[in-house]
Scaffold this active site. Structure first.
Site, PDB file in Angstrom:
ATOM      1  N   LYS A 191     -17.386 -57.295   7.720  1.00 32.06           N
ATOM      2  CA  LYS A 191     -16.404 -58.231   7.191  1.00 32.06           C
ATOM      3  C   LYS A 191     -16.409 -59.535   7.997  1.00 32.06           C
ATOM      4  O   LYS A 191     -16.178 -60.605   7.466  1.00 32.06           O
ATOM      5  CB  LYS A 191     -15.020 -57.601   7.285  1.00 32.06           C
TER       6      LYS A 191
ATOM      7  N   LYS B 246     -25.674 -56.415  11.108  1.00 36.53           N
ATOM      8  CA  LYS B 246     -25.265 -55.354  10.193  1.00 36.53           C
ATOM      9  C   LYS B 246     -24.138 -55.849   9.289  1.00 36.53           C
ATOM     10  O   LYS B 246     -23.396 -56.773   9.658  1.00 36.53           O
ATOM     11  CB  LYS B 246     -24.904 -54.072  10.940  1.00 36.53           C
TER      12      LYS B 246
ATOM     13  N   LYS C 255     -15.765 -56.953  21.697  1.00 36.22           N
ATOM     14  CA  LYS C 255     -14.511 -57.386  21.084  1.00 36.22           C
ATOM     15  C   LYS C 255     -13.789 -58.401  21.959  1.00 36.22           C
ATOM     16  O   LYS C 255     -13.226 -59.359  21.460  1.00 36.22           O
ATOM     17  CB  LYS C 255     -13.610 -56.184  20.791  1.00 36.22           C
TER      18      LYS C 255
END
Ligand code: TRP
Length: 353
Positions: A201, A198, A117
């Site tokens: 969004k 995978k 992240k």
């Protein structure tokens, strides 16, 4: 004879926008199925966690309500499960602070999700993102959970939760039990437009099918899904996984395109199975070459049917926001009782008050 202890199951989901098939296959199905077990269940919407990633404040409260309606529509039953919003039970963040004081920075620095992240939002590497797993540990330990249903990507956080429980116990005396992850075999759902990753969004609207998508949208998204062109599945699914290797296989261009197409083809079959079409998927495997146009139409139709009931219930829950708020309020009250008891004991153990 000692009474058999009823286990406590805890899990959370972040409100970050429409839920998609990856969420459904990875965790929602499991959350619903676990309601058949004899257990105390706490399921919550992890709104505080979701503030650690880039987001638009004007959208957050709608995302929270949307997720509540989605969870209820998919089958989370407030009669069997305490469903609530994390920030409505302030004991989570209070316990988080105490746990911060027994968590070594070096342990947090190892977290792969943090590193991922942080590399995605370089302008916003905030302390919340770093301490995210400590809040998650607090979410779990505040209910003294025994079992935590999670997707594979959360195993490292669960391990850290057990470490943190251990650090606390060593310093202040044995208090927390070490919770175990509850993993069920879940199929990997790949991005429609990028089957090497995978479903997510962050890959854009064409990557995922949202659970709320209407049949036309589902059809359009599947139509543009990436597949190979020969109609032949060259490798078994296991062999394909092996060739794809770790998260970032080093592939030549040609090889990459080939495996990507094969992964896309298998993904369509996985989605068909997810929507209850196991038999059809077997027949298609046996009847190669596969006609992808037909397969895509079939998958779209099965998915539309499979989630028809969900879409209807979702709309119903979403229309009555007062009812939704009432469910969440009751949930927070129930959760707050247990959380309050834990926090009281913890405060005593650490020496405040
Ligand atoms: N980190 C989890 C996820 O992204 C969400 C979460 C927050 C959670 N707190 C939790 C999951 C506690 C299980 C238990 O999926």
């Amino acid at each position: 004879m000692t009474e058999r202890k009823i286990p406590t199951i805890v899990t959370g989901v972040q409100p970050t926008g429409p839920s998609h098939l990856g969420h459904y296959a990875g965790i929602y199905r499991n959350m619903v199925a676990l309601q058949e077990r004899e257990a105390r269940r706490f399921y919550f919407i992890a709104d505080y966690h979701s503030l650690s990633e880039d987001y638009d404040p004007s959208e957050k409260s709608r995302q929270i309500m949307d997720l509540a309606a989605e969870l209820l529509a998919i089958g989370v039953d407030p009669k069997k499960t305490t469903l609530f919003v994390q920030s409505h039970v302030p004991e989570h963040t209070e316990l988080c602070w105490i746990l911060n004081t027994v968590t070594p920075i070096s342990f947090l620095e190892r977290m792969t999700q943090y590193k991922d992240k942080a590399s995605r939002q370089k302008q916003n590497i905030n302390v919340g993102l770093f301490a995210y797993p400590v809040l998650q540990a607090a979410d779990i330990l505040i209910y003294r959970a025994d079992q935590v249903p999670v997707g594979r990507d959360q195993l490292q956080h669960l391990e850290l939760t057990r470490d943190i429980a251990g650090f606390f116990n060593n310093r202040f005396g044995r208090y927390f039990t070490e919770p175990k992850p509850l993993l069920t075999e879940t199929p990997k759902i790949r991005g429609l437009n990028d089957p090497l990753k995978k479903m997510s969004k962050s890959l854009g609207g064409k990557s995922y099918v949202a659970l709320r998508d209407d049949p036309d949208t589902i059809c359009a998204k599947l139509k543009s899904a990436v597949t190979e062109t020969t109609g032949i599945l060259k490798y078994s699914e296991e062999e394909l996984e092996r060739r794809l290797g770790g998260p970032n296989p080093a592939l030549t261009d040609g090889e990459g395109t080939d495996l990507c197409g094969q992964a896309g083809a298998y993904n369509l079959l996985t989605l068909l199975k997810l929507a209850g079409g196991e038999r059809e998927a077997r027949l298609i495997m046996a009847g190669q070459p596969i006609r992808y146009g037909e397969l895509k139409r079939l998958v779209a139709e099965r998915l539309s049917d499979h989630f028809a009931d969900f879409r209807q219930k979702y709309e119903k829950f979403r229309e009555d926001e007062d009812h939704l708020k009432e469910i969440l309020k009751k949930g927070a009250e129930t959760a707050g009782k247990t959380a309050g008891e834990t926090l009281k004991e913890v405060r005593k153990l650490v020496g405040v008050r």
